[in-house]
Motif scaffolding. Sequence first.
Motif, PDB file in Angstrom:
ATOM      1  N   MET A 143      11.723  16.948 -48.663  1.00 30.47           N
ATOM      2  CA  MET A 143      12.812  17.913 -48.519  1.00 30.47           C
ATOM      3  C   MET A 143      14.165  17.218 -48.442  1.00 30.47           C
ATOM      4  O   MET A 143      15.199  17.839 -48.619  1.00 30.47           O
ATOM      5  N   ASN A 144      14.181  15.911 -48.186  1.00 31.95           N
ATOM      6  CA  ASN A 144      15.443  15.184 -48.153  1.00 31.95           C
ATOM      7  C   ASN A 144      16.097  15.129 -49.525  1.00 31.95           C
ATOM      8  O   ASN A 144      17.285  14.824 -49.642  1.00 31.95           O
ATOM      9  N   SER A 152      19.472  17.957 -43.872  1.00 30.95           N
ATOM     10  CA  SER A 152      18.146  17.793 -44.463  1.00 30.95           C
ATOM     11  C   SER A 152      17.201  18.891 -44.002  1.00 30.95           C
ATOM     12  O   SER A 152      16.186  19.157 -44.651  1.00 30.95           O
ATOM     13  N   SER A 153      17.525  19.532 -42.877  1.00 32.84           N
ATOM     14  CA  SER A 153      16.702  20.625 -42.365  1.00 32.84           C
ATOM     15  C   SER A 153      17.355  21.970 -42.673  1.00 32.84           C
ATOM     16  O   SER A 153      18.568  22.115 -42.585  1.00 32.84           O
ATOM     17  N   ARG A 154      16.526  22.948 -42.996  1.00 37.06           N
ATOM     18  CA  ARG A 154      16.996  24.307 -43.256  1.00 37.06           C
ATOM     19  C   ARG A 154      16.634  25.241 -42.099  1.00 37.06           C
ATOM     20  O   ARG A 154      16.685  26.452 -42.231  1.00 37.06           O
ATOM     21  N   ARG A 213       8.703  25.235 -39.112  1.00 37.58           N
ATOM     22  CA  ARG A 213       9.254  24.144 -39.926  1.00 37.58           C
ATOM     23  C   ARG A 213       8.467  24.000 -41.226  1.00 37.58           C
ATOM     24  O   ARG A 213       9.050  23.880 -42.313  1.00 37.58           O
ATOM     25  N   GLU A 265       9.596  24.739 -45.290  1.00 38.51           N
ATOM     26  CA  GLU A 265       9.409  23.769 -46.359  1.00 38.51           C
ATOM     27  C   GLU A 265       8.526  24.336 -47.464  1.00 38.51           C
ATOM     28  O   GLU A 265       8.821  24.185 -48.657  1.00 38.51           O
ATOM     29  N   ARG A 305      10.435  27.087 -49.408  1.00 38.79           N
ATOM     30  CA  ARG A 305      11.478  26.502 -50.256  1.00 38.79           C
ATOM     31  C   ARG A 305      10.878  25.852 -51.503  1.00 38.79           C
ATOM     32  O   ARG A 305      11.368  26.046 -52.622  1.00 38.79           O
ATOM     33  N   LEU A 306       9.796  25.082 -51.311  1.00 45.88           N
ATOM     34  CA  LEU A 306       9.139  24.446 -52.454  1.00 45.88           C
ATOM     35  C   LEU A 306       8.573  25.480 -53.416  1.00 45.88           C
ATOM     36  O   LEU A 306       8.633  25.323 -54.637  1.00 45.88           O
TER      37      LEU A 306
END
Length: 259
Positions: A1-2, A14-16, A226, A230, A233-234
């Motif tokens: 995710m970075n 780096s975190s959403r 968390r 991720e 988003r992916l």
Amino acid sequence: MNLDPLQIGGKTLSSRFFIGTGLFPNPYIQMNAIKASGAEVLTFAIRRVNLEATEDDSILQHLDNEDYIYLPNTSGAQTAEEAVRIARLARASGLSNWIKVEISANERTLLPDSIETLKATEILVKEGFIVLPYTSDDPIICKRLEEAGAAAVMPGAAPIGTGLGILNPYNLGLIVEEAGVPIIVDAGLGCASDVVQAMELGVAGVLMNTPVAKAQDPVMMAHAMRLAIEAGRLSYLSGRITKKRYASASSGLEAYISK
């Protein structure tokens, strides 16, 4: 995710995951949940903070030596004037120039007052704040807030603390399509599947407090949220298959018919 950073107000994240600091059973669980979430942005109600001695405040003292971005909010404000005054006090105390504008006039629903929110956003943007307004899932008001200079816009999925999930995915999808700034879903989510759905609609991130803090195991739930952010988003970036009315054999039905 970075490799997929989020940029807001000149900051690269780096975190959403944006996480609230209230409602946790105790500071130990609070800090472990925050760490499990991987969040870089923490939000809290300014009215709960001792602005005369922020270093000694019961909320902030547990965050010493941690590299977080503070997003104080104006929870409790019922007018634009109140929200602006609260934001100015927070900045003057050295907390942050980021501000979450949160204005609600109805104590039963806590739904945002869009008109007052827009007024406050216009004023605070002109004063140099990084403004992230909490608003309704109305595509028109979200666009107006963006045009007023909001660094990100945060429509609610459902009323605060209800855990009802996304009540109007159609509207959220429209908001994302029209947006030129990050859209952060704020309020109303309840579980990891709600988060995945939000992220798959294309929102840039999620702000949560109650579904983590009030879970039976807040630390485990923070980790679950968390991972959901991720995964969603992916999934969004990967591009889902088109929905069809009828079946389509992955192995190729023609091969079976020819035999």
